[in-house]
Design a protein around this motif. Structure first.
Motif, PDB file in Angstrom:
ATOM      1  N   CYS A   1       0.737  -1.049  -0.046  1.00  0.00           N
ATOM      2  CA  CYS A   1      -0.020   0.111   0.091  1.00  0.00           C
ATOM      3  C   CYS A   1       0.852   1.152  -0.112  1.00  0.00           C
ATOM      4  O   CYS A   1       1.692   1.353   0.904  1.00  0.00           O
ATOM      5  CB  CYS A   1      -0.744   0.049   1.513  1.00  0.00           C
ATOM      6  SG  CYS A   1      -2.095  -1.349   1.359  1.00  0.00           S
TER       7      CYS A   1
ATOM      8  N   GLN B   1      -5.878   2.730   0.863  1.00  0.00           N
ATOM      9  CA  GLN B   1      -6.677   1.906   2.113  1.00  0.00           C
ATOM     10  C   GLN B   1      -6.985   0.469   1.622  1.00  0.00           C
ATOM     11  O   GLN B   1      -7.307   0.367   0.367  1.00  0.00           O
ATOM     12  CB  GLN B   1      -8.033   2.825   2.436  1.00  0.00           C
ATOM     13  CG  GLN B   1      -7.824   4.074   2.971  1.00  0.00           C
ATOM     14  CD  GLN B   1      -9.072   4.760   3.252  1.00  0.00           C
ATOM     15  OE1 GLN B   1     -10.177   4.022   3.305  1.00  0.00           O
ATOM     16  NE2 GLN B   1      -9.159   5.795   3.475  1.00  0.00           N
ATOM     17  N   LEU B   2      -6.466  -0.532   2.353  1.00  0.00           N
ATOM     18  CA  LEU B   2      -6.828  -1.870   1.915  1.00  0.00           C
ATOM     19  C   LEU B   2      -7.746  -2.745   2.998  1.00  0.00           C
ATOM     20  O   LEU B   2      -7.407  -2.545   4.200  1.00  0.00           O
ATOM     21  CB  LEU B   2      -5.700  -2.873   1.857  1.00  0.00           C
ATOM     22  CG  LEU B   2      -5.695  -4.169   1.706  1.00  0.00           C
ATOM     23  CD1 LEU B   2      -6.380  -4.431   0.245  1.00  0.00           C
ATOM     24  CD2 LEU B   2      -4.403  -4.883   1.826  1.00  0.00           C
ATOM     25  N   ASP B   3      -8.918  -3.453   2.465  1.00  0.00           N
ATOM     26  CA  ASP B   3      -9.737  -4.205   3.314  1.00  0.00           C
ATOM     27  C   ASP B   3      -9.776  -5.465   2.829  1.00  0.00           C
ATOM     28  O   ASP B   3     -10.453  -5.561   1.630  1.00  0.00           O
ATOM     29  CB  ASP B   3     -11.239  -3.393   3.470  1.00  0.00           C
ATOM     30  CG  ASP B   3     -12.175  -4.223   4.720  1.00  0.00           C
ATOM     31  OD1 ASP B   3     -11.902  -5.373   4.832  1.00  0.00           O
ATOM     32  OD2 ASP B   3     -12.714  -3.475   5.302  1.00  0.00           O
ATOM     33  N   TRP B   4      -9.183  -6.413   3.580  1.00  0.00           N
ATOM     34  CA  TRP B   4      -8.970  -7.665   2.968  1.00  0.00           C
ATOM     35  C   TRP B   4      -9.555  -8.833   3.858  1.00  0.00           C
ATOM     36  O   TRP B   4      -9.333  -8.922   4.868  1.00  0.00           O
ATOM     37  CB  TRP B   4      -7.320  -7.799   2.760  1.00  0.00           C
ATOM     38  CG  TRP B   4      -6.779  -8.995   2.087  1.00  0.00           C
ATOM     39  CD1 TRP B   4      -7.483 -10.044   1.593  1.00  0.00           C
ATOM     40  CD2 TRP B   4      -5.618  -9.288   1.971  1.00  0.00           C
ATOM     41  NE1 TRP B   4      -6.563 -11.004   0.904  1.00  0.00           N
ATOM     42  CE2 TRP B   4      -5.446 -10.702   1.121  1.00  0.00           C
ATOM     43  CE3 TRP B   4      -4.241  -8.959   2.354  1.00  0.00           C
ATOM     44  CZ2 TRP B   4      -4.142 -11.534   1.102  1.00  0.00           C
ATOM     45  CZ3 TRP B   4      -3.097  -9.480   2.115  1.00  0.00           C
ATOM     46  CH2 TRP B   4      -3.024 -10.704   1.605  1.00  0.00           C
TER      47      TRP B   4
ATOM     48  N   THR C   1       0.772  -7.753   4.494  1.00  0.00           N
ATOM     49  CA  THR C   1       0.523  -6.386   3.952  1.00  0.00           C
ATOM     50  C   THR C   1       1.632  -5.324   4.261  1.00  0.00           C
ATOM     51  O   THR C   1       1.967  -5.620   5.367  1.00  0.00           O
ATOM     52  CB  THR C   1      -0.652  -5.975   4.389  1.00  0.00           C
ATOM     53  OG1 THR C   1      -1.859  -6.859   4.089  1.00  0.00           O
ATOM     54  CG2 THR C   1      -1.264  -4.466   3.863  1.00  0.00           C
TER      55      THR C   1
ATOM     56  N   LEU D   1       2.769  -1.615   4.463  1.00  0.00           N
ATOM     57  CA  LEU D   1       2.337  -0.156   4.373  1.00  0.00           C
ATOM     58  C   LEU D   1       3.586   0.619   4.336  1.00  0.00           C
ATOM     59  O   LEU D   1       4.201   0.900   5.203  1.00  0.00           O
ATOM     60  CB  LEU D   1       1.371   0.295   5.806  1.00  0.00           C
ATOM     61  CG  LEU D   1       0.348  -0.603   6.248  1.00  0.00           C
ATOM     62  CD1 LEU D   1      -0.086  -0.275   7.668  1.00  0.00           C
ATOM     63  CD2 LEU D   1      -0.606  -0.575   5.051  1.00  0.00           C
TER      64      LEU D   1
ATOM     65  N   SER E   1      -1.124   5.186   4.743  1.00  0.00           N
ATOM     66  CA  SER E   1      -1.570   3.995   4.284  1.00  0.00           C
ATOM     67  C   SER E   1      -2.544   3.295   5.583  1.00  0.00           C
ATOM     68  O   SER E   1      -1.916   3.349   6.579  1.00  0.00           O
ATOM     69  CB  SER E   1      -0.863   3.056   3.684  1.00  0.00           C
ATOM     70  OG  SER E   1       0.474   2.990   4.409  1.00  0.00           O
TER      71      SER E   1
ATOM     72  N   ALA F   1      -4.475  -0.623   6.593  1.00  0.00           N
ATOM     73  CA  ALA F   1      -5.059  -2.182   5.999  1.00  0.00           C
ATOM     74  C   ALA F   1      -5.727  -2.741   7.191  1.00  0.00           C
ATOM     75  O   ALA F   1      -5.449  -2.741   8.426  1.00  0.00           O
ATOM     76  CB  ALA F   1      -3.921  -2.826   5.710  1.00  0.00           C
TER      77      ALA F   1
ATOM     78  N   PHE G   1      -7.061  -6.793   7.839  1.00  0.00           N
ATOM     79  CA  PHE G   1      -7.054  -8.152   7.462  1.00  0.00           C
ATOM     80  C   PHE G   1      -7.674  -9.138   8.197  1.00  0.00           C
ATOM     81  O   PHE G   1      -7.646  -9.088   9.662  1.00  0.00           O
ATOM     82  CB  PHE G   1      -5.414  -8.644   7.514  1.00  0.00           C
ATOM     83  CG  PHE G   1      -5.543  -9.986   6.883  1.00  0.00           C
ATOM     84  CD1 PHE G   1      -5.757 -10.637   5.610  1.00  0.00           C
ATOM     85  CD2 PHE G   1      -4.927 -10.920   7.803  1.00  0.00           C
ATOM     86  CE1 PHE G   1      -5.487 -11.868   5.270  1.00  0.00           C
ATOM     87  CE2 PHE G   1      -4.836 -12.287   7.426  1.00  0.00           C
ATOM     88  CZ  PHE G   1      -5.209 -12.829   6.179  1.00  0.00           C
TER      89      PHE G   1
ATOM     90  N   ILE H   1       1.235  -7.459   8.924  1.00  0.00           N
ATOM     91  CA  ILE H   1       1.244  -6.110   8.390  1.00  0.00           C
ATOM     92  C   ILE H   1       2.171  -5.303   9.025  1.00  0.00           C
ATOM     93  O   ILE H   1       2.504  -5.368  10.008  1.00  0.00           O
ATOM     94  CB  ILE H   1      -0.406  -5.298   9.005  1.00  0.00           C
ATOM     95  CG1 ILE H   1      -1.435  -6.096   8.477  1.00  0.00           C
ATOM     96  CG2 ILE H   1      -0.319  -3.924   8.524  1.00  0.00           C
ATOM     97  CD1 ILE H   1      -2.941  -5.505   8.689  1.00  0.00           C
TER      98      ILE H   1
ATOM     99  N   SER I   1      -3.427  -0.349  11.098  1.00  0.00           N
ATOM    100  CA  SER I   1      -3.903  -1.437  10.841  1.00  0.00           C
ATOM    101  C   SER I   1      -4.531  -2.335  11.816  1.00  0.00           C
ATOM    102  O   SER I   1      -4.325  -1.957  13.063  1.00  0.00           O
ATOM    103  CB  SER I   1      -2.777  -2.394  10.448  1.00  0.00           C
ATOM    104  OG  SER I   1      -1.817  -2.814  11.771  1.00  0.00           O
TER     105      SER I   1
END
Length: 367
Positions: A194, A199-202, A218, A220, A225, A227, A229, A247, A256
């Motif tokens: 990232c 922005q990551l939603d996993w 992940t 960052l 950034s 995330a 998970f 992360i 995170s």
């Protein structure tokens, strides 16, 4: 050494490679061996409306293999990941297989209104390595759900995902591993990076029988950034599931969360390891993790292994972990309200899994 296939990378190995050690998860590398792997028959499809929207915006989903070249963007993603993991024996062995896979490219400044539902189906039970590449361009947004369908018969299938979520972009990613009728052996390696304010939603749901080893990372890379998970797992019969979520905070003001939950039946074994890593210079980082298991039957077993690695003072970090059975008081209360025991226990299971699973999956968790 040269990596074979649709791309070539020259890399010197300074020391012998090793299979990665994962805290709290003891596994036999031979269960996930790359021996005798070959290309296999597979296919993909996506929901037409979302696919048309992606293509109209200049994006694409494209297969690659021994006779199909990878794009420049995909090549850069793969080169970077392989160079960063030359000490990982699994990664080295993966890169030495004949290339086959799929790349998804979303250009910059594109917002997809429709969720993209991508199904990848393996049709023959041949031991295979498969690679998926994902790039979300700067300022873009998308929702992506990937379903991996294993063949009906038992096989070994090792999958690698390399991805980048570029500056100020948003990715909501759901990965589901859908098993056949027979036990599988599968290695799932995924590495997503990232950039600034991305922005990551996993979410990861391995719904397969047999043995699954997952190593989900992940990174960052740049300031701002973030995330999240999530893992949801129902272990049954003789399933063996080991999943590490990591992360890696490498920049200031990164954020995170890791949430992992599992329900264990029969003789299933489930092991979760969650790692929040905050590097020197990542001041203002905020990392938290929560891992919980519920054991339904006496022969099921598992462990949760939280770890915080912090090399910076000005941060917020914390973790929570538990392994246990039903809340007896809650069960007694539901029974006193006239529910039969099976329904009461299912309500408790649903409530336990709700933080990580969509409601439809919580209620219908039978395989």
């Amino acid at each position: 050494m040269p990596w074979r296939g649709a791309i070539t990378i020259e890399t010197k190995l300074e020391s012998p490679t090793k299979y990665p050690k994962i805290m709290g998860i003891k596994y036999d590398p031979q269960d996930f061996s790359y021996a005798s792997m070959t290309t296999t028959k597979w296919s993909w499809k996506a929901n037409p409306l979302a696919l048309q929207e992606l293509q109209a915006a200049g994006g694409r989903i494209q297969a690659f293999g021994p006779t199909q070249q990878i794009s420049t963007v995909g090549k850069q993603l793969l080169e970077s990941e392989l160079q960063a993991n030359v000490d990982n024996q699994f990664m080295v062995e993966h890169a030495q297989q004949p290339w086959q896979g799929l790349e998804l490219i979303l250009p910059a400044r594109v917002t997809l209104k429709n969720k993209l539902h991508l199904e990848i189906t393996f049709e023959t039970a041949q031991p295979s390595a498969f690679t998926m590449l994902l790039n979300v361009g700067a300022g873009s947004q998308m929702q992506l759900e990937r379903e991996i369908h294993y063949p009906p018969a038992s096989t070994r299938l090792n999958l690698l995902t390399c991805g980048k979520v570029e500056v100020d972009s948003r990715l909501n990613l759901v990965d589901r591993l859908q098993g056949g009728r027979s036990p599988q052996q599968s290695l799932w390696m995924a590495n997503l990076h990232c950039q600034k304010d991305a922005q990551l939603d996993w979410s990861f749901y391995p719904e397969v029988k047999g043995k699954v080893l997952g190593k989900c990372i992940t990174v960052l890379e740049e300031q701002g950034s973030s995330a999240v998970f999530k893992v949801g797992q129902f272990g049954r019969q003789d399933d063996w599931i080991g999943i590490q979520g990591l992360i890696d905070h490498r920049a200031p003001k990164t954020f995170s969360r890791i949430k992992m939950r599992g329900v264990l039946y029969e003789k299933a074994q489930v092991y979760f390891t969650s790692i929040g890593k905050i590097n020197k210079g990542a001041h203002g980082a905020n990392a938290a993790q929560e891992s919980r298991l519920m054991t339904i039957e006496p022969h099921a077993k598992g462990s949760v292994n939280p770890l915080l690695i912090i090399d910076e003072n000005d941060v917020q970090a914390g973790h929570a972990a538990s392994v246990g059975q039903y809340d007896e008081e809650a069960l007694y209360y539901l029974l006193s309200r006239g529910l039969v025991e099976a329904d009461a226990k299912q309500i408790l299971i649903n409530n336990f899994m709700e933080p990580v699973l969509p409601k439809v999956m919580v209620v219908n968790n039978d395989r």
